[in-house]
Design a protein around this motif. Structure first.
Motif, mmCIF file in Angstrom:
data_model
loop_
_atom_site.group_PDB
_atom_site.id
_atom_site.type_symbol
_atom_site.label_atom_id
_atom_site.label_comp_id
_atom_site.label_asym_id
_atom_site.label_seq_id
_atom_site.Cartn_x
_atom_site.Cartn_y
_atom_site.Cartn_z
ATOM 1 N N LYS A 136 23.651 33.340 39.323
ATOM 2 C CA LYS A 136 23.580 33.012 40.657
ATOM 3 C C LYS A 136 24.952 32.199 41.188
ATOM 4 N N LEU A 137 24.921 32.455 42.555
ATOM 5 C CA LEU A 137 26.183 31.903 43.189
ATOM 6 C C LEU A 137 25.631 31.668 44.895
ATOM 7 N N SER A 138 26.068 30.296 45.115
ATOM 8 C CA SER A 138 25.571 30.060 46.416
ATOM 9 C C SER A 138 26.485 30.934 47.750
ATOM 10 N N ARG A 139 25.978 31.267 48.873
ATOM 11 C CA ARG A 139 26.761 31.720 49.619
ATOM 12 C C ARG A 139 27.963 30.846 50.201
ATOM 13 N N GLY A 140 27.467 29.668 50.197
ATOM 14 C CA GLY A 140 28.684 28.771 50.826
ATOM 15 C C GLY A 140 29.964 28.698 49.424
ATOM 16 N N ASN A 141 29.390 28.687 48.265
ATOM 17 C CA ASN A 141 30.331 28.748 47.457
ATOM 18 C C ASN A 141 31.424 30.123 47.245
ATOM 19 N N LEU A 142 30.594 31.193 47.585
ATOM 20 C CA LEU A 142 31.367 32.514 47.580
ATOM 21 C C LEU A 142 32.399 32.310 48.897
ATOM 22 N N ALA A 143 31.756 32.041 50.075
ATOM 23 C CA ALA A 143 32.652 31.856 51.129
ATOM 24 C C ALA A 143 34.039 31.160 51.182
ATOM 25 N N LYS A 144 33.834 29.727 50.295
ATOM 26 C CA LYS A 144 34.884 29.143 50.290
ATOM 27 C C LYS A 144 35.868 29.803 49.509
ATOM 28 N N PHE A 145 35.506 30.308 48.329
ATOM 29 C CA PHE A 145 36.438 30.988 47.302
ATOM 30 C C PHE A 145 37.048 32.264 48.357
ATOM 31 N N LEU A 146 36.368 32.992 48.927
ATOM 32 C CA LEU A 146 36.894 34.019 49.650
ATOM 33 C C LEU A 146 38.062 33.703 50.527
ATOM 34 N N VAL A 147 37.667 32.618 51.338
ATOM 35 C CA VAL A 147 38.934 32.204 52.146
ATOM 36 C C VAL A 147 40.011 31.406 51.556
ATOM 37 N N ASP A 148 39.570 30.778 50.504
ATOM 38 C CA ASP A 148 40.761 30.305 49.818
ATOM 39 C C ASP A 148 41.614 31.415 49.265
ATOM 40 N N GLN A 149 41.285 32.532 48.843
ATOM 41 C CA GLN A 149 42.072 33.520 48.483
ATOM 42 C C GLN A 149 43.155 34.175 49.504
ATOM 43 N N VAL A 150 42.915 33.569 50.721
ATOM 44 C CA VAL A 150 43.837 34.299 51.541
ATOM 45 C C VAL A 150 45.225 33.732 51.194
ATOM 46 N N THR A 151 45.422 32.672 50.756
ATOM 47 C CA THR A 151 46.734 32.081 50.488
ATOM 48 C C THR A 151 46.887 32.085 48.895
ATOM 49 N N ALA A 152 45.954 32.044 48.110
ATOM 50 C CA ALA A 152 46.083 31.875 46.630
ATOM 51 C C ALA A 152 46.701 32.969 46.074
ATOM 52 N N LYS A 153 47.350 32.713 45.095
ATOM 53 C CA LYS A 153 48.188 33.872 44.355
ATOM 54 C C LYS A 153 47.518 34.289 42.953
ATOM 55 N N GLU A 154 46.851 33.287 42.316
ATOM 56 C CA GLU A 154 46.173 33.640 41.004
ATOM 57 C C GLU A 154 45.714 34.763 40.704
ATOM 58 N N PHE A 155 44.773 35.460 41.641
ATOM 59 C CA PHE A 155 44.086 36.605 41.291
ATOM 60 C C PHE A 155 44.356 37.812 42.300
ATOM 61 N N VAL A 156 45.581 37.779 42.521
ATOM 62 C CA VAL A 156 46.275 39.032 43.466
ATOM 63 C C VAL A 156 46.142 40.052 42.425
ATOM 64 N N ASN A 157 45.720 41.408 42.692
ATOM 65 C CA ASN A 157 45.610 42.481 42.017
ATOM 66 C C ASN A 157 44.614 42.522 40.787
ATOM 67 N N ALA A 158 43.483 41.411 40.859
ATOM 68 C CA ALA A 158 42.756 41.223 39.659
ATOM 69 C C ALA A 158 41.164 41.251 40.336
#
Length: 214
Positions: free
Chosen positions: A184-206
């Motif tokens: 299970k995953l809350s929509r709020g937790n998903l939204a935060k992770f998605l927006v965080d990825q805009v500048t994060a580099k750890e999971f580029v091309n993954a």
């Protein structure tokens, strides 16, 4: 910085809009029905069109630093074949044309990342999903393959069952078969992770999996 958001009118999309605004981003949101976004007023830019309208998609992506796509099959049975893949194909083409490199797309365990190990639970779920809604499974898998084969700086965020709920920060992130990931995953937790990825580099091309911490 500006985000172009596709799939912003559903329950998850509204969480993404709220999170992006909270983090100070400008937003251009693509929709077929502007009325569904009226509660956000002038806090966002709304572009109206469907996934076949290249000119409207260009208007949405123009000036963006990143694209977030929460697009996914929204019905158990769709008459069109691979509608999300066809839409993402146009979005990717427009991004390449406008030199927008960052793409974050929601996906599922139907797509396998090279970092994954063997995980019976996720494989069984995928097999069951494939048997029940083959067209949706095929669209999700082929969309992920399209994204991962692109020349963009992409991230596929693989999700389990979504539920309504806020961002708590209590999540596990990693690879199926190597990381303990819940169902299970809350929509709020998903939204935060998605927006965080805009500048994060750890999971580029993954394609990390994410779930609420149990």
């Amino acid at each position: 910085m500006k985000i172009a958001l596709f799939g912003g009118t559903g329950p998850t999309g509204r969480h993404i809009i709220e999170e992006a605004l909270r983090q100070g981003y400008q937003l251009s949101v693509y929709t077929r029905d502007a009325g569904k976004l009226s509660t956000f007023g002038n806090r966002i830019d709304v572009v109206v069109g469907d996934l076949n309208n290249r000119e409207a998609i260009k208007a949405c992506v123009a000036g963006a630093n990143a694209v977030i796509s929460a697009l996914g099959p929204n019905r158990l049975k769709s008459r069109a074949k691979r509608p999300i893949k066809r839409g993402l194909s146009t979005i990717i083409s427009v991004m390449e044309e406008q030199k927008v490199r960052r793409l974050i797309q929601i996906s599922t365990a139907a797509y396998r990342d090279p970092n994954d190990g063997f995980d019976f639970k996720s494989r069984a779920f995928v097999l069951l999903f494939k048997l029940i809604v083959r067209n949706a499974y095929d669209d999700i898998k082929s969309t992920a393959e399209l994204v991962s084969n692109s020349c963009l700086d992409w991230t596929l965020v693989r999700i389990p069952n979504l539920k309504d709920g806020p961002a708590t920060g209590q999540v596990d992130i990693g690879w199926y078969g190597r990381t303990k990931l819940g169902t299970k995953l809350s929509r709020g937790n998903l939204a935060k992770f998605l927006v965080d990825q805009v500048t994060a580099k750890e999971f580029v091309n993954a394609a990390p999996g994410i779930a609420n911490r149990s």
